[in-house]
Motif scaffolding. Sequence first.
Motif, short mmCIF file in Angstrom:
data_model
loop_
_atom_site.label_atom_id
_atom_site.label_comp_id
_atom_site.label_asym_id
_atom_site.label_seq_id
_atom_site.Cartn_x
_atom_site.Cartn_y
_atom_site.Cartn_z
N UNK A 140 0.83 -1.21 0.00
CA UNK A 140 0.00 0.00 0.00
C UNK A 140 0.87 1.25 0.00
N UNK A 141 1.95 1.22 0.74
CA UNK A 141 2.84 2.39 0.81
C UNK A 141 3.43 2.71 -0.56
N UNK A 142 3.82 1.69 -1.30
CA UNK A 142 4.36 1.91 -2.64
C UNK A 142 3.27 2.49 -3.56
N UNK A 143 2.08 1.95 -3.47
CA UNK A 143 0.97 2.46 -4.29
C UNK A 143 0.75 3.94 -3.99
N UNK A 144 0.74 4.30 -2.70
CA UNK A 144 0.58 5.71 -2.31
C UNK A 144 1.70 6.58 -2.89
N UNK A 145 2.93 6.06 -2.86
CA UNK A 145 4.06 6.81 -3.42
C UNK A 145 3.89 7.05 -4.92
N UNK A 146 3.46 6.01 -5.63
CA UNK A 146 3.27 6.12 -7.08
C UNK A 146 2.19 7.14 -7.42
N UNK A 147 1.10 7.10 -6.66
CA UNK A 147 0.00 8.06 -6.89
C UNK A 147 0.48 9.48 -6.59
N UNK A 148 1.12 9.65 -5.45
CA UNK A 148 1.59 10.97 -5.01
C UNK A 148 2.61 11.55 -5.99
N UNK A 149 3.42 10.69 -6.60
CA UNK A 149 4.46 11.14 -7.54
C UNK A 149 3.87 11.82 -8.78
N UNK A 150 2.61 11.55 -9.09
CA UNK A 150 2.00 12.19 -10.27
C UNK A 150 1.78 13.68 -10.03
N UNK A 151 1.77 14.08 -8.78
CA UNK A 151 1.53 15.48 -8.42
C UNK A 151 2.58 16.41 -9.04
N UNK A 152 3.83 15.96 -9.08
CA UNK A 152 4.92 16.82 -9.55
C UNK A 152 5.14 16.76 -11.06
N UNK A 153 4.37 15.92 -11.73
CA UNK A 153 4.54 15.79 -13.19
C UNK A 153 3.70 16.80 -13.95
N UNK A 154 4.18 17.16 -15.13
CA UNK A 154 3.40 18.01 -16.04
C UNK A 154 2.66 17.07 -17.00
N UNK A 155 1.38 17.27 -17.12
CA UNK A 155 0.58 16.42 -18.00
C UNK A 155 0.88 16.72 -19.46
N UNK A 156 1.12 15.66 -20.23
CA UNK A 156 1.35 15.83 -21.66
C UNK A 156 0.39 14.99 -22.48
N UNK A 157 -0.55 14.31 -21.80
CA UNK A 157 -1.55 13.49 -22.47
C UNK A 157 -2.92 13.79 -21.87
N UNK A 158 -3.95 13.57 -22.66
CA UNK A 158 -5.31 13.71 -22.17
C UNK A 158 -5.70 15.15 -21.90
N UNK A 159 -6.87 15.31 -21.31
CA UNK A 159 -7.43 16.63 -21.04
C UNK A 159 -6.52 17.48 -20.15
N UNK A 160 -5.84 16.83 -19.21
CA UNK A 160 -4.96 17.57 -18.30
C UNK A 160 -3.83 18.28 -19.05
N UNK A 161 -3.47 17.77 -20.23
CA UNK A 161 -2.39 18.40 -21.00
C UNK A 161 -2.79 19.79 -21.48
N UNK A 162 -4.10 20.06 -21.57
CA UNK A 162 -4.57 21.38 -22.02
C UNK A 162 -4.19 22.50 -21.07
N UNK A 163 -4.00 22.16 -19.79
CA UNK A 163 -3.65 23.20 -18.81
C UNK A 163 -2.14 23.33 -18.62
N UNK A 164 -1.38 22.50 -19.32
CA UNK A 164 0.08 22.62 -19.33
C UNK A 164 0.72 22.67 -17.96
#
Length: 191
Positions: A140-164
């Motif tokens: 569970x701790x690893x899963x939480x880390x993986x999810x949390x790590x998306x916070x610092x990424x810039x979206x380059x795919x999907x609808x989220x990429x529209x907000x850059x």
Amino acid sequence: MDVQTAKAWMTTFNTKIQEHKDYLSELDTPIGDGDHGGNMARGMASVVENLDTDFASAADVLKMVSMQLLSKVGGASGPLYGSAFMGMTKAEQAGAPIADVLASGLEMIQKRGKAKVNEKTMVDVWSGVVTAAKEGTLSEALIDELVEATKDLKATKGRASYVGERSIGHIDPGSFSSGLLFKSLLEVGGI
């Protein structure tokens, strides 16, 4: 995987989705269209309604999940989750170990969405989970880390990429719901 484990996995996942429905939509509001929680809640409610069937195998359970999510979940999540469960169905039918079943789900997500790791999509979580499952280190701790790590990424795919750049600082909603899926699998002893 046996039928009971597959059913328990989906029942547990549904419970978590319903509990986090509002939060999932909150995550989706600044970088998407704010409907991820509602869409996933509707899809998983439909899955649970169809779990009372006598399934011959876990693959049959996963196939039903795929069909329900494809037909009931809007946006990108329906096709992506539907594809994931279809990939998992085929691997399960072939008698693959759970790590390979999950890897087949990831493969189908990438085939459908064309996303790679570090693009702030559910692929980030799925990829890390598949690696950990193959190594026997999923927690569970690893899963939480993986999810949390998306916070610092810039979206380059999907609808989220529209907000850059404005996507940075927000957890990816598909990654969060994927985290719930894998925590559910751990909880029911499916891995």
